[in-house]
Design a protein around this motif. Sequence first.
Motif, short mmCIF file in Angstrom:
data_model
loop_
_atom_site.label_atom_id
_atom_site.label_comp_id
_atom_site.label_asym_id
_atom_site.label_seq_id
_atom_site.Cartn_x
_atom_site.Cartn_y
_atom_site.Cartn_z
N THR A 162 12.93 7.43 -3.37
CA THR A 162 11.01 8.66 -2.71
C THR A 162 11.60 10.14 -2.76
N THR A 173 1.36 10.54 -8.83
CA THR A 173 2.58 9.99 -8.16
C THR A 173 3.34 9.10 -9.57
N ILE A 204 0.18 2.77 -4.53
CA ILE A 204 1.23 3.62 -4.57
C ILE A 204 -0.28 4.65 -4.92
N ARG A 264 0.61 5.70 -1.52
CA ARG A 264 1.68 6.30 -2.28
C ARG A 264 3.33 6.26 -1.17
N THR A 265 3.38 4.94 -1.03
CA THR A 265 4.80 4.67 -0.93
C THR A 265 4.87 2.96 -1.00
#
Length: 435
Positions: A18, A202, A383, A387-388
Motif C-alpha cells: 500500500t 485508489t 477498497i 481503501r485496504t
Amino acid sequence: MPLTTPAQNKIFPYKYFTDDLPNGLRVITIPTDYPNIVALYIAVNTGSRNEVEPGKSGFAHLFEHLMFRGTEKFSADAYNEALKNAGADSNAYTSDDRTVYHTVFSKEDLDQIMMLEADRFQNLKVPVDLFKTETRAVLGEYNKNASSPVRKIYEALREIAFKSHTYQHTTMGFLRDVENMPNMYDYSLEFFKRYYRPEYVTIIVAGDVKHDAVLQMVNKYWAGWKRGNYTPEIPTEAEQTAPLSTEVAWPTPTLPWVAVSFKGPAYSDDQKDKPALDLISSLGFSQTSDLYQKLVIKEQRVDTIFADFEDHRDPYLLTVVARVKDPKDIEYTKAELIKAFDSYRTTPVAADKLNAVKSNLKYGFALSLDNSEALAANLAPYISLKRTPETLNKLYDLYASITPQDIQQMARKYFVETKRTTVVLAHKEKQNASK
C-alpha cells in the motif's frame, strides 16, 4: 510503504503493498504467481450516493460513459486503438458508492496503459456535442432498464424507503434528471472537478508485476495530479417509524413480484450487525433455505426468490424479492416472506446450520480468488469502502465469530415492523393503473 504479510488462515492470502502519494492517491499492488497478465482496477469513491443536489442525479453513472470520450492528447479513437493493439479488455461500472474502471492486459503494456489512464483521469475533455450524445445514450440505457420489472420494483422500493438520503434514487438517477442531462454540461464540469481527484481514487494493480516498477510508473504519471477540496454533505436518513408499502402497476402482462425489505446497517468490519444479516440472507432466502424449498419446490407458488444486501457506506436495505406464479398468491407470498424474517427473531438458528453457511461463504469467496483479474475485481468494492484489502480479513473474522445468539439479537434489532417496506408489482391495464 508498509508491506502486509497476511497470516496463512486469512481470507485474503496475498502479500500486497500500500502506497499513498502526497496528493492523496492510494496504490495497492498485489504481485501474483499468475503469469503475464495484469489487472488494473481504478476505484473512484464516488457513486450515486454523492449526487447530493436536487435535479442532478445520475451524474456518477454518466461519467462512466464520458470517461471513454478522450482528451486533447488522446482522442476516444486513439485511446481505443491503443487498447485494441494491446489486446486489452476494458470496461467500467457504477454503483451507489463507487465507479470502477478496469482493464486487463499483458504485463508488457503496463506502462502504456498506466499512462493512458492517468491522462484521462486528469485531462478528460468532452465537447458539448459529444456530451449530449452520451446523455442520450444514458437515457436510452434508462429506458432499456425500465422495461425490467425487477429494476422497476427496486426503483419504487428505494423511492419510498428513503426520504432524504441519496440512496433514494438508483444509480441511473431519476428519469426527470436523466432527461434534463443534455442541458447540464456546465454542471458536468463541476462534477468532474469535485470527484475525479486523487483523494477519491485508489489504484489496484494485481498480476505479474513488481512493486517497485508499479510505484515508479504511478509516480511518473499520477504524482502531478492536484488534490481537490470538495467534501459532499450526504443527507442523513431519519429513522423509519412506520411500515411503508407501495404498489407498481405494470402496463404489460407479467407475473407479479413481491419485495419485502428492512432497513439494515452500513458496511462494517468491526461490528457484527452487517455480517450477521448477511448470514441471515443466506440462511433464510437462498435455494437451500426452508422458505425456498416450501414456496418454490414443494408448493410451486413462486418460481424464484433472491435476497439482496450489498455492502454500502451508509445504512441500506436487506431486501428479499419473489416472483409469484398466480396473482391470487401475492398476499400469501408476502406473508410468508415476513414470517421467514420473523422466525429469526423468535427461534435461534441451529449452530450446525449456521456453521455450514459460514463455511460455504468463506470457501466460496476464497475459491473465487483464482486469477489476477478476479483478485482485483473482488477487492474493488471493499477498497472503495475502506481503501485496504485488510478489511476483508477483518470481515471474515467477524463472520467466523457470529453465534446463533448474535443472529437472534440482530434479527430482533432490525426485523421490526417499523423498519419494513413492501412493494408489489403486478400487471394492470393502463386505464386502471395507479401507483
